[in-house]
Design an enzyme around this catalytic site. Structure first.
Site, PDB file in Angstrom:
ATOM      1  N   HIS A  28       0.852  -1.194   0.000  1.00  0.00           N
ATOM      2  CA  HIS A  28       0.000   0.000   0.000  1.00  0.00           C
ATOM      3  C   HIS A  28       0.883   1.238   0.000  1.00  0.00           C
ATOM      4  CE1 HIS A  28       0.599   1.021   4.296  1.00  0.00           C
ATOM      5  NE2 HIS A  28       0.715  -0.285   4.436  1.00  0.00           N
ATOM      6  N   ALA A  29       0.334   2.402   0.317  1.00  0.00           N
ATOM      7  CA  ALA A  29       1.043   3.668   0.176  1.00  0.00           C
ATOM      8  C   ALA A  29       2.365   3.731   0.942  1.00  0.00           C
ATOM      9  CB  ALA A  29       0.131   4.823   0.595  1.00  0.00           C
TER      10      ALA A  29
END
Length: 103
Positions: A28-29
């Protein structure tokens, strides 16, 4: 897994290796940013993919890395070319094995 030669590159033979995502939320980010920050420390061209056959993504681009959307348990394949390729490959593999500090 140890890096292995994977064919002919422009100036050197690309190194390839893979690692399994162990952190709970996958790529994810935050892990994407950590990966790109790590990759940008090296002159080598660093690419990643969810398959050893590609498609390959520039590991120095946070937006492109986030688009990979790899879940926990996915295998990330890396392909590295350049003078500091061995050190770069070891660094990104260590980051993945460490769960980006989140595991």
């Amino acid at each position: 897994m140890m890096p292995t030669p994977a064919g002919q590159g422009e100036t050197s033979v690309p190194l390839t290796a893979s690692a399994v995502l162990v952190n709970k939320v996958g790529l994810h980010a935050r892990p994407s940013v950590k990966l790109t920050q790590c990759a940008k420390r090296f002159a080598a061209k660093i690419e990643l993919a969810l398959s050893g056959d590609g498609p390959w993504t520039d590991a120095k681009s946070p937006v492109k890395v986030m688009r990979v959307k790899a879940p926990q348990g996915a295998t990330l394949h890396f392909r590295v070319t350049g003078s500091d390729g061995e050190v770069a490959l070891a660094a990104v593999l260590a980051l993945v094995h460490d769960g980006f500090g989140e595991a």
